[in-house]
Design a protein around this motif. Sequence first.
Motif, mmCIF file in Angstrom:
data_model
loop_
_atom_site.group_PDB
_atom_site.id
_atom_site.type_symbol
_atom_site.label_atom_id
_atom_site.label_comp_id
_atom_site.label_asym_id
_atom_site.label_seq_id
_atom_site.Cartn_x
_atom_site.Cartn_y
_atom_site.Cartn_z
ATOM 1 N N ILE A 96 0.841 -1.202 0.000
ATOM 2 C CA ILE A 96 0.000 0.000 0.000
ATOM 3 C C ILE A 96 0.875 1.251 0.000
ATOM 4 O O ILE A 96 0.640 2.186 -0.770
ATOM 5 C CB ILE A 96 -0.972 -0.005 1.202
ATOM 6 C CG1 ILE A 96 -1.941 -1.192 1.098
ATOM 7 C CG2 ILE A 96 -1.728 1.320 1.295
ATOM 8 C CD1 ILE A 96 -2.751 -1.453 2.352
ATOM 9 N N ALA A 97 1.908 1.247 0.842
ATOM 10 C CA ALA A 97 2.819 2.398 0.914
ATOM 11 C C ALA A 97 3.493 2.633 -0.442
ATOM 12 O O ALA A 97 3.606 3.783 -0.895
ATOM 13 C CB ALA A 97 3.862 2.177 2.009
ATOM 14 N N LYS A 100 0.943 4.162 -2.867
ATOM 15 C CA LYS A 100 0.697 5.572 -2.537
ATOM 16 C C LYS A 100 1.854 6.443 -3.030
ATOM 17 O O LYS A 100 1.637 7.490 -3.637
ATOM 18 C CB LYS A 100 0.537 5.748 -1.025
ATOM 19 C CG LYS A 100 -0.782 5.307 -0.467
ATOM 20 C CD LYS A 100 -0.750 5.539 1.050
ATOM 21 C CE LYS A 100 -2.063 5.280 1.715
ATOM 22 N NZ LYS A 100 -1.962 5.483 3.186
ATOM 23 N N ASP A 101 3.093 5.992 -2.755
ATOM 24 C CA ASP A 101 4.266 6.746 -3.200
ATOM 25 C C ASP A 101 4.325 6.827 -4.725
ATOM 26 O O ASP A 101 4.711 7.849 -5.286
ATOM 27 C CB ASP A 101 5.555 6.112 -2.666
ATOM 28 C CG ASP A 101 5.731 6.308 -1.167
ATOM 29 O OD1 ASP A 101 5.035 7.168 -0.576
ATOM 30 O OD2 ASP A 101 6.575 5.600 -0.578
ATOM 31 N N GLU A 103 1.788 6.880 -6.799
ATOM 32 C CA GLU A 103 0.823 7.886 -7.270
ATOM 33 C C GLU A 103 1.287 9.308 -6.940
ATOM 34 O O GLU A 103 0.988 10.233 -7.684
ATOM 35 C CB GLU A 103 -0.575 7.593 -6.724
ATOM 36 C CG GLU A 103 -1.182 6.387 -7.412
ATOM 37 C CD GLU A 103 -2.698 6.422 -7.531
ATOM 38 O OE1 GLU A 103 -3.364 7.179 -6.796
ATOM 39 O OE2 GLU A 103 -3.223 5.664 -8.385
ATOM 40 N N LYS A 104 2.047 9.475 -5.855
ATOM 41 C CA LYS A 104 2.607 10.801 -5.546
ATOM 42 C C LYS A 104 3.571 11.245 -6.647
ATOM 43 O O LYS A 104 3.793 12.434 -6.843
ATOM 44 C CB LYS A 104 3.336 10.788 -4.207
ATOM 45 C CG LYS A 104 2.413 10.779 -3.020
ATOM 46 C CD LYS A 104 3.207 10.744 -1.720
ATOM 47 C CE LYS A 104 2.281 10.534 -0.545
ATOM 48 N NZ LYS A 104 3.035 10.309 0.698
ATOM 49 N N LEU A 126 -6.733 2.624 -6.658
ATOM 50 C CA LEU A 126 -6.107 2.753 -5.343
ATOM 51 C C LEU A 126 -6.984 3.597 -4.418
ATOM 52 O O LEU A 126 -7.171 3.240 -3.256
ATOM 53 C CB LEU A 126 -4.706 3.362 -5.465
ATOM 54 C CG LEU A 126 -3.974 3.553 -4.129
ATOM 55 C CD1 LEU A 126 -3.762 2.225 -3.414
ATOM 56 C CD2 LEU A 126 -2.647 4.278 -4.356
ATOM 57 N N SER A 127 -7.555 4.665 -4.923
ATOM 58 C CA SER A 127 -8.392 5.533 -4.083
ATOM 59 C C SER A 127 -9.596 4.772 -3.528
ATOM 60 O O SER A 127 -9.979 4.964 -2.368
ATOM 61 C CB SER A 127 -8.861 6.763 -4.857
ATOM 62 O OG SER A 127 -9.630 6.382 -5.990
ATOM 63 N N LEU A 130 -8.318 2.396 -0.792
ATOM 64 C CA LEU A 130 -7.952 3.118 0.428
ATOM 65 C C LEU A 130 -9.173 3.492 1.272
ATOM 66 O O LEU A 130 -9.083 3.593 2.490
ATOM 67 C CB LEU A 130 -7.118 4.356 0.093
ATOM 68 C CG LEU A 130 -5.725 4.057 -0.472
ATOM 69 C CD1 LEU A 130 -5.035 5.355 -0.884
ATOM 70 C CD2 LEU A 130 -4.883 3.252 0.504
ATOM 71 N N GLU A 134 -9.427 2.625 5.140
ATOM 72 C CA GLU A 134 -9.785 3.639 6.140
ATOM 73 C C GLU A 134 -10.973 3.167 6.984
ATOM 74 O O GLU A 134 -10.976 3.324 8.206
ATOM 75 C CB GLU A 134 -10.113 4.967 5.448
ATOM 76 C CG GLU A 134 -10.393 6.100 6.418
ATOM 77 C CD GLU A 134 -10.676 7.409 5.695
ATOM 78 O OE1 GLU A 134 -11.519 8.176 6.198
ATOM 79 O OE2 GLU A 134 -10.060 7.642 4.633
#
Length: 176
Positions: A96-97, A100-101, A103-104, A126-127, A130, A134
Amino acid sequence: MSTWSSRGLRGSTLEEMVNRTNEQYREKGLALIQKVPTPITPIKIDKESHHITLAYFDQKSTIDYIGAVQGIPVCFDAKECKTDAFPLANVHPHQIAFMKDFEKQEGIAFLLLYFSARECYYYLRLSEFLKFVERAEQGGIKRFKFDELDPAFILQPKHGILIPYLEGIQRDMDRR
């Protein structure tokens, strides 16, 4: 240290389908996606067949596939689910990390899910994933059901493409 044995081949049919789809996209000049190998150290090797029968992983893997689609960086993990409920634990925190990175850095990260009981492929943004993570972190259930997913991202074989995930990427980009 994680160990690997023949039971680690779960999902190999899905992997074959994704690999073939990647070949089709490469042949058509649409995308260049590669399987990310997971480094292993062999422990036992069958002397007759020369196959590795037991090994340990040298490091945690990030995602299954990475590459580019028409100049857009893409990464994804392919997961198979035998029921209509996908456990969030099937995607590890380090994966997951990484996504996220990714997509950044203006790439597109997603999960390619295969619900085998339905014989259905799904492009999970991914959104969207997530949001389920959450919910679980706030005390909710640690899985999501097929019925909770956006039907627009169900992938149907088309024009000879086994898993047309480029259509999912296009829909994903349209919604960003």
